[in-house]
Scaffold this motif. Structure first.
Motif, PDB file in Angstrom:
ATOM      1  N   ILE A 103      34.133  35.714  57.827  1.00  0.00           N
ATOM      2  CA  ILE A 103      34.036  35.732  59.287  1.00  0.00           C
ATOM      3  C   ILE A 103      35.046  36.709  59.866  1.00  0.00           C
ATOM      4  N   ALA A 104      36.280  36.652  59.349  1.00  0.00           N
ATOM      5  CA  ALA A 104      37.328  37.541  59.850  1.00  0.00           C
ATOM      6  C   ALA A 104      36.968  39.003  59.615  1.00  0.00           C
ATOM      7  N   GLN A 105      36.414  39.292  58.444  1.00  0.00           N
ATOM      8  CA  GLN A 105      36.021  40.669  58.152  1.00  0.00           C
ATOM      9  C   GLN A 105      34.894  41.126  59.080  1.00  0.00           C
ATOM     10  N   THR A 106      33.983  40.224  59.386  1.00  0.00           N
ATOM     11  CA  THR A 106      32.901  40.561  60.315  1.00  0.00           C
ATOM     12  C   THR A 106      33.462  40.828  61.706  1.00  0.00           C
ATOM     13  N   ALA A 107      34.458  40.051  62.106  1.00  0.00           N
ATOM     14  CA  ALA A 107      35.117  40.282  63.391  1.00  0.00           C
ATOM     15  C   ALA A 107      35.856  41.622  63.376  1.00  0.00           C
ATOM     16  N   ARG A 108      36.406  41.977  62.214  1.00  0.00           N
ATOM     17  CA  ARG A 108      37.104  43.262  62.097  1.00  0.00           C
ATOM     18  C   ARG A 108      36.127  44.427  62.303  1.00  0.00           C
ATOM     19  N   THR A 109      34.904  44.275  61.806  1.00  0.00           N
ATOM     20  CA  THR A 109      33.910  45.331  62.049  1.00  0.00           C
ATOM     21  C   THR A 109      33.551  45.406  63.531  1.00  0.00           C
ATOM     22  N   ALA A 110      33.633  44.257  64.209  1.00  0.00           N
ATOM     23  CA  ALA A 110      33.358  44.263  65.654  1.00  0.00           C
ATOM     24  C   ALA A 110      34.430  45.059  66.400  1.00  0.00           C
ATOM     25  N   ILE A 111      35.661  45.005  65.921  1.00  0.00           N
ATOM     26  CA  ILE A 111      36.729  45.833  66.498  1.00  0.00           C
ATOM     27  C   ILE A 111      36.418  47.307  66.233  1.00  0.00           C
ATOM     28  N   ARG A 135      24.184  36.682  53.217  1.00  0.00           N
ATOM     29  CA  ARG A 135      23.474  37.927  52.894  1.00  0.00           C
ATOM     30  C   ARG A 135      22.548  38.388  54.019  1.00  0.00           C
ATOM     31  N   PRO A 136      21.715  37.500  54.578  1.00  0.00           N
ATOM     32  CA  PRO A 136      20.838  37.963  55.663  1.00  0.00           C
ATOM     33  C   PRO A 136      21.626  38.425  56.888  1.00  0.00           C
ATOM     34  N   ALA A 137      22.735  37.742  57.185  1.00  0.00           N
ATOM     35  CA  ALA A 137      23.533  38.127  58.353  1.00  0.00           C
ATOM     36  C   ALA A 137      24.190  39.487  58.135  1.00  0.00           C
ATOM     37  N   LEU A 138      24.671  39.731  56.923  1.00  0.00           N
ATOM     38  CA  LEU A 138      25.332  41.007  56.641  1.00  0.00           C
ATOM     39  C   LEU A 138      24.348  42.178  56.631  1.00  0.00           C
ATOM     40  N   ALA A 139      23.060  41.869  56.614  1.00  0.00           N
ATOM     41  CA  ALA A 139      22.055  42.928  56.692  1.00  0.00           C
ATOM     42  C   ALA A 139      21.837  43.399  58.131  1.00  0.00           C
ATOM     43  N   ARG A 140      22.377  42.650  59.084  1.00  0.00           N
ATOM     44  CA  ARG A 140      22.238  43.030  60.494  1.00  0.00           C
ATOM     45  C   ARG A 140      23.246  44.115  60.848  1.00  0.00           C
ATOM     46  N   PRO A 141      23.036  44.815  61.980  1.00  0.00           N
ATOM     47  CA  PRO A 141      23.987  45.860  62.395  1.00  0.00           C
ATOM     48  C   PRO A 141      25.402  45.322  62.506  1.00  0.00           C
ATOM     49  N   ARG A 142      26.362  46.181  62.201  1.00  0.00           N
ATOM     50  CA  ARG A 142      27.771  45.788  62.214  1.00  0.00           C
ATOM     51  C   ARG A 142      28.216  45.365  63.618  1.00  0.00           C
ATOM     52  N   GLY A 143      29.253  44.525  63.627  1.00  0.00           N
ATOM     53  CA  GLY A 143      29.850  44.129  64.897  1.00  0.00           C
ATOM     54  C   GLY A 143      29.254  42.845  65.441  1.00  0.00           C
ATOM     55  N   GLU A 144      29.101  42.778  66.766  1.00  0.00           N
ATOM     56  CA  GLU A 144      28.641  41.542  67.399  1.00  0.00           C
ATOM     57  C   GLU A 144      27.269  41.081  66.904  1.00  0.00           C
ATOM     58  N   PRO A 145      26.288  41.981  66.677  1.00  0.00           N
ATOM     59  CA  PRO A 145      25.003  41.495  66.148  1.00  0.00           C
ATOM     60  C   PRO A 145      25.154  40.741  64.831  1.00  0.00           C
ATOM     61  N   ILE A 191      27.898  39.106  63.843  1.00  0.00           N
ATOM     62  CA  ILE A 191      28.549  37.829  64.150  1.00  0.00           C
ATOM     63  C   ILE A 191      27.527  36.833  64.682  1.00  0.00           C
ATOM     64  N   ARG A 192      26.644  37.300  65.551  1.00  0.00           N
ATOM     65  CA  ARG A 192      25.599  36.419  66.086  1.00  0.00           C
ATOM     66  C   ARG A 192      24.683  35.915  64.973  1.00  0.00           C
ATOM     67  N   ALA A 193      24.364  36.801  64.033  1.00  0.00           N
ATOM     68  CA  ALA A 193      23.505  36.400  62.923  1.00  0.00           C
ATOM     69  C   ALA A 193      24.187  35.348  62.051  1.00  0.00           C
ATOM     70  N   LEU A 194      25.476  35.515  61.803  1.00  0.00           N
ATOM     71  CA  LEU A 194      26.222  34.505  61.041  1.00  0.00           C
ATOM     72  C   LEU A 194      26.166  33.157  61.745  1.00  0.00           C
ATOM     73  N   PHE A 195      26.385  33.181  63.051  1.00  0.00           N
ATOM     74  CA  PHE A 195      26.380  31.941  63.833  1.00  0.00           C
ATOM     75  C   PHE A 195      25.011  31.269  63.778  1.00  0.00           C
ATOM     76  N   LEU A 206      33.032  34.591  72.349  1.00  0.00           N
ATOM     77  CA  LEU A 206      32.760  36.024  72.317  1.00  0.00           C
ATOM     78  C   LEU A 206      33.353  36.721  73.536  1.00  0.00           C
ATOM     79  N   ASN A 207      33.225  36.091  74.688  1.00  0.00           N
ATOM     80  CA  ASN A 207      33.768  36.692  75.914  1.00  0.00           C
ATOM     81  C   ASN A 207      35.274  36.892  75.843  1.00  0.00           C
ATOM     82  N   LEU A 208      35.953  35.975  75.156  1.00  0.00           N
ATOM     83  CA  LEU A 208      37.410  36.082  75.027  1.00  0.00           C
ATOM     84  C   LEU A 208      37.818  37.272  74.165  1.00  0.00           C
TER      85      LEU A 208
END
Length: 200
Positions: free
Chosen positions: A135-143, A72-82, A84-88, A192-194
């Motif tokens: 995680i996959a859905q969060t990566a999809r938002t990063a796309i 929940r706290p991670a999903l409150a962060r901006p979409r995309g890489e931010p 993903i970083r919060a999840l990590f 992330l770089n990949l």
């Protein structure tokens, strides 16, 4: 507001999660939990009825704690890489939390239950699938946000990130490697770089 009985049950389950992180799900018993909580075994039996029921409810409680503390706290962060970083980061916090004295309950349960069919294994498998999907859905938002390449395989990303965290847990808990978290962070940055959209 919770009724007294519900609050008591929640408190029991949170203590049971902590105990299970130390002794494992299969080491968790109604008698052992009663002793930990200084309650009567018969009173605790009225809550759970069976060891199988206790195991399932402990996994459900742990999933709720993980959702509230990590997802929940991670999903409150901006979409995309931010996000993903919060999840990590929150996943790392979860793994080293004092609430999990024996390490991540899900990692321990996976080793215990991989060859043990039953309701607890089914609950754990579904929970892990849901987490990988998250995680996959969060990566999809990063796309969608242009942070990851359009052709990025989000299921592969989820699998690789999961592998980073499992390796970190193994190195930290079993090997007592003081550099485990630093290595996990470097591997995460490489991952992330990949997947990132190449800079023009």
């Amino acid at each position: 507001m919770m009724r007294k009985g519900e609050l008591t049950r929640q408190a029991i389950l949170e203590r049971a999660v902590r105990l299970a992180s130390r002794v494992g799900l299969q080491g968790l018993t109604i008698g052992g939990l009663a002793e930990e909580l200084q309650l009567s075994k018969s009173g605790l039996f009225a809550h759970f009825r069976s060891k199988s029921s206790l195991e399932v409810e402990v996994l459900e409680a742990a999933t709720t704690l993980f959702t509230e503390g990590v997802i929940r706290p991670a999903l409150a962060r901006p979409r995309g890489e931010p996000r993903i970083r919060a999840l990590f980061e929150r996943w790392l916090d979860w793994a080293r939390s004092a609430a999990h004295e024996g390490g991540c309950i899900f990692v321990a349960a996976a080793a215990e239950l991989d060859d043990a069919p039953g309701p607890a294994r089914d609950k754990l498998v579904q929970g892990q699938k849901d987490w990988l999907d998250c995680i996959a859905q969060t990566a999809r938002t990063a796309i969608n946000e242009g942070h990851f390449r359009p052709d990025a395989d989000v299921e592969q990303f989820a699998s690789e990130l999961h592998g980073v965290m499992l390796a970190c847990h193994h190195a930290s808990r079993l090997m007592r490697d003081s550099k485990a978290e630093a290595r996990a962070r470097r591997t995460f940055e490489s991952l992330l770089n990949l997947y990132r959209t190449p800079k023009q």
